[in-house]
Write a protein that holds these residues in place. Structure first.
Motif, PDB file in Angstrom:
ATOM      1  N   PRO A   1      -7.862  16.777  -0.558  1.00  0.00           N
ATOM      2  CA  PRO A   1      -8.231  18.224  -0.798  1.00  0.00           C
ATOM      3  C   PRO A   1      -9.363  17.901   0.110  1.00  0.00           C
ATOM      4  N   HIS A   2     -10.234  16.418   0.453  1.00  0.00           N
ATOM      5  CA  HIS A   2     -11.997  16.623   0.552  1.00  0.00           C
ATOM      6  C   HIS A   2     -11.657  16.457   1.942  1.00  0.00           C
ATOM      7  N   ARG A   3     -11.119  16.705   3.037  1.00  0.00           N
ATOM      8  CA  ARG A   3     -10.777  16.289   4.466  1.00  0.00           C
ATOM      9  C   ARG A   3     -11.883  15.772   5.000  1.00  0.00           C
TER      10      ARG A   3
ATOM     11  N   VAL B   1       0.995  -1.095  -0.254  1.00  0.00           N
ATOM     12  CA  VAL B   1       0.107   0.186  -0.185  1.00  0.00           C
ATOM     13  C   VAL B   1       0.900   1.603  -0.031  1.00  0.00           C
ATOM     14  N   VAL B   2       0.719   2.308  -1.040  1.00  0.00           N
ATOM     15  CA  VAL B   2       1.201   3.155  -0.600  1.00  0.00           C
ATOM     16  C   VAL B   2       0.482   5.033  -0.555  1.00  0.00           C
ATOM     17  N   PHE B   3       0.648   5.369   0.231  1.00  0.00           N
ATOM     18  CA  PHE B   3      -0.497   6.210   0.779  1.00  0.00           C
ATOM     19  C   PHE B   3      -0.105   7.948   0.938  1.00  0.00           C
TER      20      PHE B   3
ATOM     21  N   HIS C   1      -9.740   8.292   8.152  1.00  0.00           N
ATOM     22  CA  HIS C   1      -9.053   7.421   8.628  1.00  0.00           C
ATOM     23  C   HIS C   1      -7.602   7.608   8.847  1.00  0.00           C
ATOM     24  N   ASN C   2      -7.018   8.136   7.839  1.00  0.00           N
ATOM     25  CA  ASN C   2      -5.712   9.200   7.724  1.00  0.00           C
ATOM     26  C   ASN C   2      -5.452   9.975   7.158  1.00  0.00           C
TER      27      ASN C   2
ATOM     28  N   PHE D   1      -3.198   1.446  -3.875  1.00  0.00           N
ATOM     29  CA  PHE D   1      -3.099   3.443  -3.833  1.00  0.00           C
ATOM     30  C   PHE D   1      -4.017   3.941  -2.896  1.00  0.00           C
ATOM     31  N   SER D   2      -3.209   4.712  -1.810  1.00  0.00           N
ATOM     32  CA  SER D   2      -4.633   4.972  -0.544  1.00  0.00           C
ATOM     33  C   SER D   2      -4.192   6.519  -0.769  1.00  0.00           C
ATOM     34  N   GLY D   3      -4.051   7.399   0.592  1.00  0.00           N
ATOM     35  CA  GLY D   3      -4.152   8.101   0.634  1.00  0.00           C
ATOM     36  C   GLY D   3      -4.351   8.797   2.266  1.00  0.00           C
ATOM     37  N   GLY D   4      -4.809  10.399   2.199  1.00  0.00           N
ATOM     38  CA  GLY D   4      -4.982  11.079   1.013  1.00  0.00           C
ATOM     39  C   GLY D   4      -5.359  11.197  -0.165  1.00  0.00           C
TER      40      GLY D   4
END
Length: 179
Positions: free
Chosen positions: A31-33, A24-26, A38-39, A71-74
């Motif tokens: 922009p959503h906030r 997993v790449v964070f 969770h992150n 691919f996650s985030g952010g």
């Protein structure tokens, strides 16, 4: 093409961010906030660190047991060129790894977002939509709230309309009786 990507971090082995054992790449910056995210540490666009895409590719190649990359985030679509470059490298592997991407945007919004269609074209699954705290549901597979969809992008491209992944169907909860 870019050779670096801004990330919040990685997880080398995960079973909760898509089907099978995953890297997993964070991405860093969102922009959503979403309230209840969770992150939240990934929201700041100036946070995290800039790393060479080649170093992530090297890390992914090290584990022969991986079934996919997430691919996650952010928000990965805040860096569509960098994530597309990483996705192209992953898709060039001799062993085929599936790609799952999380986004606070809906699939329909992504189709109009600059750079997003190129990244979508390289991915196999999309979990779309913002996290909505009032719709939080821990029984959902790979999703945090009921509004989010788990989309099979390969089947969606073939059908010309959104097709949900089979795993997104939640079986009715069993009711247990006690003796």
């Amino acid at each position: 093409m870019t050779d670096k990507i801004r990330i919040a971090g990685i997880i080398r082995e995960s079973i909760v961010d898509g089907k099978g054992l995953r890297f997993v790449v964070f991405g860093q910056g969102c922009p959503h906030r979403c309230p209840g995210c969770h992150n939240p540490q990934t929201h700041d666009f100036s946070g995290g660190k800039s790393v060479p895409i080649a170093s992530l590719v090297q890390e992914i190649r090290k584990n022969p047991l991986l079934q996919g990359v997430t691919f996650s985030g952010g928000e990965p679509f805040a860096q569509p060129e960098a994530f597309s470059a990483l996705a192209k490298e992953i898709k060039a592997f001799s062993r085929k790894l599936d790609l799952t991407v999380y986004s606070g945007y809906t699939y329909e919004q992504l189709l109009d977002l600059p750079g997003a269609p190129e990244l979508l074209a390289l991915c196999d699954y999309l979990i779309d939509g913002p996290f909505i705290l009032e719709e939080r549901d821990i029984s959902l597979k790979f999703r945090g709230s009921r509004n989010q969809r788990y989309i099979d992008l390969n089947r969606t491209r073939l059908a010309g309309k959104v097709v949900l992944a089979a795993e997104s169907i939640v079986p009715a909860r069993k009711r247990y009786q006690t003796a």
